[in-house]
Motif scaffolding. Sequence first.
Motif, PDB file in Angstrom:
ATOM      1  N   PHE A   1       0.834  -1.205   0.000  1.00  0.00           N
ATOM      2  CA  PHE A   1       0.000   0.000   0.000  1.00  0.00           C
ATOM      3  C   PHE A   1       0.870   1.256   0.000  1.00  0.00           C
ATOM      4  O   PHE A   1       0.636   2.187  -0.769  1.00  0.00           O
ATOM      5  N   LEU A   2       1.892   1.273   0.847  1.00  0.00           N
ATOM      6  CA  LEU A   2       2.730   2.462   0.977  1.00  0.00           C
ATOM      7  C   LEU A   2       3.560   2.746  -0.267  1.00  0.00           C
ATOM      8  O   LEU A   2       3.759   3.909  -0.624  1.00  0.00           O
ATOM      9  N   VAL A   3       4.051   1.712  -0.937  1.00  0.00           N
ATOM     10  CA  VAL A   3       4.854   1.966  -2.134  1.00  0.00           C
ATOM     11  C   VAL A   3       4.001   2.511  -3.274  1.00  0.00           C
ATOM     12  O   VAL A   3       4.533   3.069  -4.222  1.00  0.00           O
ATOM     13  N   GLY A   4       2.694   2.386  -3.169  1.00  0.00           N
ATOM     14  CA  GLY A   4       1.817   2.973  -4.175  1.00  0.00           C
ATOM     15  C   GLY A   4       1.884   4.487  -4.204  1.00  0.00           C
ATOM     16  O   GLY A   4       1.519   5.113  -5.192  1.00  0.00           O
ATOM     17  N   PHE A   5       2.378   5.089  -3.126  1.00  0.00           N
ATOM     18  CA  PHE A   5       2.504   6.543  -3.057  1.00  0.00           C
ATOM     19  C   PHE A   5       3.837   7.044  -3.601  1.00  0.00           C
ATOM     20  O   PHE A   5       4.002   8.230  -3.841  1.00  0.00           O
ATOM     21  N   LEU A   6       4.798   6.151  -3.748  1.00  0.00           N
ATOM     22  CA  LEU A   6       6.116   6.541  -4.244  1.00  0.00           C
ATOM     23  C   LEU A   6       6.178   6.432  -5.761  1.00  0.00           C
ATOM     24  O   LEU A   6       5.640   5.477  -6.334  1.00  0.00           O
ATOM     25  N   PRO A   7       6.846   7.374  -6.403  1.00  0.00           N
ATOM     26  CA  PRO A   7       7.023   7.245  -7.852  1.00  0.00           C
ATOM     27  C   PRO A   7       7.816   5.971  -8.165  1.00  0.00           C
ATOM     28  O   PRO A   7       8.888   5.757  -7.600  1.00  0.00           O
ATOM     29  N   PHE A   8       7.289   5.156  -9.012  1.00  0.00           N
ATOM     30  CA  PHE A   8       7.884   3.876  -9.419  1.00  0.00           C
ATOM     31  C   PHE A   8       8.040   2.901  -8.259  1.00  0.00           C
ATOM     32  O   PHE A   8       8.750   1.913  -8.378  1.00  0.00           O
ATOM     33  N   GLY A   9       7.371   3.157  -7.157  1.00  0.00           N
ATOM     34  CA  GLY A   9       7.462   2.280  -6.000  1.00  0.00           C
ATOM     35  C   GLY A   9       6.909   0.892  -6.268  1.00  0.00           C
ATOM     36  O   GLY A   9       7.422  -0.091  -5.752  1.00  0.00           O
ATOM     37  N   THR A  10       5.868   0.812  -7.079  1.00  0.00           N
ATOM     38  CA  THR A  10       5.280  -0.495  -7.368  1.00  0.00           C
ATOM     39  C   THR A  10       6.239  -1.381  -8.156  1.00  0.00           C
ATOM     40  O   THR A  10       6.248  -2.594  -7.984  1.00  0.00           O
ATOM     41  N   PHE A  11       7.073  -0.766  -9.006  1.00  0.00           N
ATOM     42  CA  PHE A  11       8.054  -1.549  -9.764  1.00  0.00           C
ATOM     43  C   PHE A  11       9.121  -2.114  -8.826  1.00  0.00           C
ATOM     44  O   PHE A  11       9.552  -3.258  -8.983  1.00  0.00           O
ATOM     45  N   ILE A  12       9.524  -1.310  -7.853  1.00  0.00           N
ATOM     46  CA  ILE A  12      10.507  -1.765  -6.868  1.00  0.00           C
ATOM     47  C   ILE A  12       9.910  -2.877  -6.007  1.00  0.00           C
ATOM     48  O   ILE A  12      10.562  -3.881  -5.738  1.00  0.00           O
ATOM     49  N   PHE A  13       8.656  -2.717  -5.610  1.00  0.00           N
ATOM     50  CA  PHE A  13       7.976  -3.726  -4.802  1.00  0.00           C
ATOM     51  C   PHE A  13       7.836  -5.043  -5.572  1.00  0.00           C
ATOM     52  O   PHE A  13       8.091  -6.117  -5.028  1.00  0.00           O
ATOM     53  N   THR A  14       7.488  -4.963  -6.830  1.00  0.00           N
ATOM     54  CA  THR A  14       7.355  -6.161  -7.664  1.00  0.00           C
ATOM     55  C   THR A  14       8.701  -6.856  -7.828  1.00  0.00           C
ATOM     56  O   THR A  14       8.783  -8.089  -7.746  1.00  0.00           O
ATOM     57  N   ALA A  15       9.752  -6.085  -8.064  1.00  0.00           N
ATOM     58  CA  ALA A  15      11.091  -6.679  -8.188  1.00  0.00           C
ATOM     59  C   ALA A  15      11.500  -7.355  -6.887  1.00  0.00           C
ATOM     60  O   ALA A  15      12.092  -8.439  -6.903  1.00  0.00           O
ATOM     61  N   TYR A  16      11.179  -6.737  -5.750  1.00  0.00           N
ATOM     62  CA  TYR A  16      11.499  -7.328  -4.455  1.00  0.00           C
ATOM     63  C   TYR A  16      10.745  -8.648  -4.257  1.00  0.00           C
ATOM     64  O   TYR A  16      11.324  -9.639  -3.812  1.00  0.00           O
ATOM     65  N   LEU A  17       9.475  -8.668  -4.611  1.00  0.00           N
ATOM     66  CA  LEU A  17       8.676  -9.905  -4.466  1.00  0.00           C
ATOM     67  C   LEU A  17       9.234 -11.002  -5.373  1.00  0.00           C
ATOM     68  O   LEU A  17       9.317 -12.169  -4.958  1.00  0.00           O
ATOM     69  N   ASN A  18       9.603 -10.646  -6.594  1.00  0.00           N
ATOM     70  CA  ASN A  18      10.162 -11.645  -7.512  1.00  0.00           C
ATOM     71  C   ASN A  18      11.498 -12.173  -7.011  1.00  0.00           C
ATOM     72  O   ASN A  18      11.791 -13.368  -7.146  1.00  0.00           O
TER      73      ASN A  18
END
Length: 54
Positions: A32-49
């Motif tokens: 939820f929190l990374v949704g507020f950061l620019p490109f945060g969702t891409f970083i979160f997805t890379a971390y999950l992968n």
Amino acid sequence: MIHGILFPLYLLCLIYIAYANRWSTFRWIVGFLVGFLPFGTFIFTAYLNKKGWR
């Protein structure tokens, strides 16, 4: 305007995925929190992968 539509859709997808994969509360909050950061969702997805989480 498009951001006002896409962000709620992101949150709905996040809730669905968190529920379907039985994510911990911490992982859901981070998603939820990374949704507020620019490109945060891409970083979160890379971390999950990298961790092998789905």
